[in-house]
Structures are given as C-alpha cells and as structure tokens.
Design an enzyme around this catalytic site. Structure first.
Site, PDB file in Angstrom:
ATOM      1  N   SER A  36       8.417   3.893   0.059  1.00 39.28           N
ATOM      2  CA  SER A  36       7.494   3.115  -0.617  1.00 39.28           C
ATOM      3  C   SER A  36       7.586   3.647  -2.274  1.00 39.28           C
ATOM      4  CB  SER A  36       6.214   3.568  -0.169  1.00 39.28           C
ATOM      5  OG  SER A  36       4.909   2.860  -0.769  1.00 39.28           O
ATOM      6  N   SER A  74       0.862  -1.167  -0.033  1.00 40.72           N
ATOM      7  CA  SER A  74      -0.192   0.050  -0.136  1.00 40.72           C
ATOM      8  C   SER A  74       0.808   1.210   0.056  1.00 40.72           C
ATOM      9  CB  SER A  74      -0.863  -0.174   1.189  1.00 40.72           C
ATOM     10  OG  SER A  74      -2.095   0.747   1.159  1.00 40.72           O
ATOM     11  N   GLU A  75       0.664   2.093  -0.984  1.00 41.86           N
ATOM     12  CA  GLU A  75       1.694   3.043  -1.420  1.00 41.86           C
ATOM     13  C   GLU A  75       2.264   4.185  -0.193  1.00 41.86           C
ATOM     14  OE1 GLU A  75      -0.821   2.322  -3.334  1.00 41.86           O
ATOM     15  OE2 GLU A  75      -1.732   4.282  -4.274  1.00 41.86           O
ATOM     16  N   ASN A  76       1.059   4.086   0.716  1.00 33.93           N
ATOM     17  CA  ASN A  76       1.154   5.068   1.924  1.00 33.93           C
ATOM     18  C   ASN A  76       2.300   4.423   3.048  1.00 33.93           C
ATOM     19  OD1 ASN A  76      -0.851   3.154   2.495  1.00 33.93           O
ATOM     20  ND2 ASN A  76      -1.077   4.129   4.353  1.00 33.93           N
ATOM     21  N   GLY A  77       2.862   3.336   2.619  1.00 36.25           N
ATOM     22  CA  GLY A  77       4.038   2.998   3.506  1.00 36.25           C
ATOM     23  C   GLY A  77       3.912   1.722   4.162  1.00 36.25           C
TER      24      GLY A  77
END
Lengths: 220, 233
Positions: free
Chosen positions: A88, A46-49
């Site tokens: 990320s 998930s690209e928020n980290g």
C-alpha cells in the site's frame, strides 16, 4: 457565505478525473466519496491495504476483516484489490496515487503542511499522513480558512510541527480555493457570497489576488 | 520427518522462549487482523519491558491494550495511538515510551528488516520532527532521511489459513502489517483460523511462504470491530 463541509467536498469532487486512483483522508476528504460524478470512475485507495473501497456494508455484510484506514467497516467494489501495508505504501511513496485529499491545521506559503501534532496536547500520531504528503504529486488540502477565534490557518510559516515540507500546492478552505506558487498563495476562486476583502483579511501568508476572482462552482 | 511441521499444540508452546526486555513485532491495523490470542498469552506470561512494533496499541482491555494493564510494554513504535485511556495515562506519566513512526516507514522497517536490509532512505518525514537527527541524503534533487529497519526477537502474526509447512494466507484487509511482521521475527509465530491439509492452499496464492514461519497454531477469535459503520437504505 462560508462553505459547508458538504460544499467543500463537492468542490473537491470537481478535481476528480475518470480513471483516477484517489486517497481520501479522514474528515471532509472522506465526504468527497459522496460526490463522485456519475459519469466518471475513480478507485479509492485506503492505506491499510485496499484499492477500490466500496460503500459501507449492510448489517448482514459487516465483516471485522474488512475495514478502511479510518477503521470503519467497509466493502470492496468490483475491481478492488487487497494487499499488505508495505504494498500500500509502495503505491503511495512511489507516486502511483493520482490525487490525495487530506485535512490540515496549518498550511504556509512555501507549501509546508502541519496536520498531526499540537505541542502540549495529546499526540496520537501521524498515521499515514507523512507518507501521503511525501509521496503524492497532486495533493489538495482541505481546512477552514481561520480558526474559531479568527486566526488564519494560511500562514507565512507554519507554527506547528510539520507533516511535510514544500509538498502542498492546492488548498481548499471554506472561503476560497487557492494554489501555492513561488512562495505565495494565489487566490483562484472564492466561495459564493464571500468577498475578496474577507479572504485577504483572513490570510496571514503572502496572498496574490488576480484582477478577476471567480465564484466557485460545484460538482453535482 | 517432522522437520517442516510447524504446528504447536498450545499457546504456551507458541510463545515459549519469550522473555522480559525482548522486541516483539505485531501484525494488525486497529483491531483488524491482530494476533489476539498470542497477545493474551504474553499477558498471561507476565513478561515485562517489552519493545513493541505495531501500527496501533489496541484498545482498553483488548489487543495490545491488554499488555498495558500490567505495564508490560516499555517502548512502542507505532503510527497512531491513543485509542485507549490507559495508554494515554501511561504516556503522560512517562511509563511507556512512544516512538511515533509514519505508517509507511513502519511497514518498510519490518519489510526491510525481514529482507536483510538494515536501513533505507525515504522522503517521508524529511523536514519534520521525525527527520530530526537522522542522516539526510539528496538523490535526484530531493531530500531523503535514513531510517533503520527492525528485526524482532518475536513476530506475532494473525493469518486466515495455514498448512503445517507454515504457508499462510490472509483474509481481506486483515492482511495489513501481518506479511511484513512475519518476515521480521527471529521467531515468527502465526495463529490462524484454520490449519488445512498440505496442498489445499494454492502455491501461487500463498501470502507468507513457510520459510518465514517457525510456529503455527489454530485458534478461535473474537475479532472485535472498532467502528461499525453500516449502509443506510
């Protein structure tokens, strides 16, 4: 019959392999997480980290510090890692994610994708989509084959502003699974009960139809 | 010997020196890990014409959405906006300029800015409206665009724990943009849930080393949830 959203997710799930790191976009791609075969292990990024996104939390587990890129509350699975946005996107831009699945408004026969902006309508932004399509080697684009008004979304040239140029090589629609090769869509599979004629009619871009186009099968 | 003691006693002191027209870099993703009290202090101070770098712009009445109420933001660089009606209205009326920026590019702008790298090449955005007017170079047969990094007059950051030296750790996905924002402010202000005694934070687990941090304040947080989703059954 055109595929349901769930069937589209099930078809995409067939492309998952044991040990894959996978980024799933918002919408139909998110549903893919529900159909990961039991006999393989994949890590969702998930690209928020967050690498190793788990299921949604129970009421007791809900934690405002624990969300996914869709801003939904989530949990981390065993083996997960949490990191900064720069880390990320280093994973994403550096090509470390094995498979990216995302939605689109239009895809064209050159592998261009438009998914973030409709001029004249409210523009909310691209989020991480431009990074994802630029960074991934392996992308599956999911969308309906044609608009509600019957206009094809598989085009000779995208009409909307692009998210990325020449980066898409696989498309799953509610009617067909196609690959993009040498400036053309190649019809690989058709949805059960959908005729080649219907797909031809609803594909505006150059379409190559092999002699035999099998019906799709799905991950259980 | 208070040279390394970064603690301040009030939010007024934490944001002292901020002026109209300045550039502010903010951590946070959606409403997760946002420096909510520092934002509220900027609202109270009433400074205007701010240029803000932040992934999102809060919601109506909370987070950076607060700064829209008195039209304090002139320009925002963000990857995703429009979760708030006020933002939409100000954008349509041309009262706020929006520079939509791919999320990874935004993170890298802050990271590079904090690391003294003025610009970087990225494939992200090449061939799209984002790449228009930007320098293009080819490396290994691929096209890349040149993106300029950013340094803010202020960086506002939300951490979990810190010590008086300004060493900070973040909690779960509230980390997000905060570590990069922390490096990219001429004055970096970090608000945390708890200030702990020196030595309590394990040196090899510090996310943001104190060298980047100018001011530390302990606050209490509402931590609003944008999309509460729960597991059924």
């Amino acid at each position: 019959m055109a595929l349901t959203r769930e069937q589209m997710a099930m078809r995409v799930a067939r492309e998952l392999e044991d040990g894959f790191y996978v980024n799933l976009g918002i919408g139909i791609p998110t549903l893919v997480a529900n159909y990961i075969p039991d006999d393989i292990d994949v890590m969702l990024q998930s690209e928020n980290g967050l690498l190793g996104m788990g299921r949604f939390p129970t009421e007791e587990e809900v934690d405002p510090d624990m969300i996914n890129a869709g801003k939904q509350t989530v949990t981390a699975r065993p083996g997960a890692a949490i990191f900064s946005s720069a880390e990320s996107f280093a994973m994403i831009r550096g090509g470390h994610v094995d498979l990216t699945v995302l939605g689109a408004f239009e895809v064209d026969q050159h592998g261009n994708i438009a998914s973030w902006m409709i001029p004249g309508k409210l523009i909310k932004g691209m989020g991480g989509a431009m990074d994802l399509v630029a960074g991934a080697e392996n992308i599956i684009c999911t969308m309906t084959h044609a608009s509600k008004h019957g206009e094809s979304k598989l085009l000779e040239q995208c009409s909307l502003p692009l998210t990325g140029a020449g980066c898409i090589n696989r498309v799953l629609t509610d009617l067909a699974y196609l690959e993009i090769e040498n400036g053309a869509f190649v019809l690989k599979e058709r949805a059960p009960g959908v005729s080649v004629e219907e797909i031809v009619e609803k594909t505006a871009g150059k379409l190559i139809v092999p002699e035999h186009v099998p019906e799709m099968t799905f991950a259980e | 010997m208070a040279g390394f003691d970064k603690r301040v006693k009030s939010y007024e002191e934490a944001m002292a020196g901020i002026e109209s027209g300045m550039t502010v870099i903010a951590g946070g993703f959606g409403l997760c890990g946002i420096p909510e009290n520092l934002i509220a202090e900027i609202k109270r101070l009433g400074v205007k014409d701010l240029t803000v770098y932040s992934n999102n712009c809060g919601v109506d009445g909370f987070g950076l959405g607060l700064l829209l109420e008195d039209k304090q933001i002139r320009e925002i660089h963000a990857s995703y906006v429009g979760e708030n009606a006020l933002f939409e209205q100000q954008m349509l009326e041309g009262e706020i300029e929006v520079v939509l920026t791919p999320q990874g590019t935004l993170a890298e702008k802050m990271r590079a800015g904090g690391a003294g790298i003025p610009a970087f090449y990225t494939a992200t955005g090449y061939g799209t409206p984002i790449g228009e007017g930007k320098e293009v170079r080819e490396f290994g047969g691929r096209h890349y665009i040149l993106e300029e990094s950013v340094v803010g007059d202020f960086a506002i950051v939300k951490g979990w724990k810190a010590d008086r030296y300004g060493n900070v750790v973040y909690r779960d996905t509230a980390q997000n943009f905060n570590p990069m924002a922390a490096t990219a402010g001429r004055i970096t202000v970090v608000e945390v849930e708890e200030i702990v005694e020196p030595g309590e934070l394990n040196p090899d687990q510090i996310h943001t080393p104190g060298i980047y941090v100018d001011r530390i304040i302990q606050g209490s947080f509402e931590k609003r949830i944008e999309k509460r989703t729960v597991h059924q059954g």
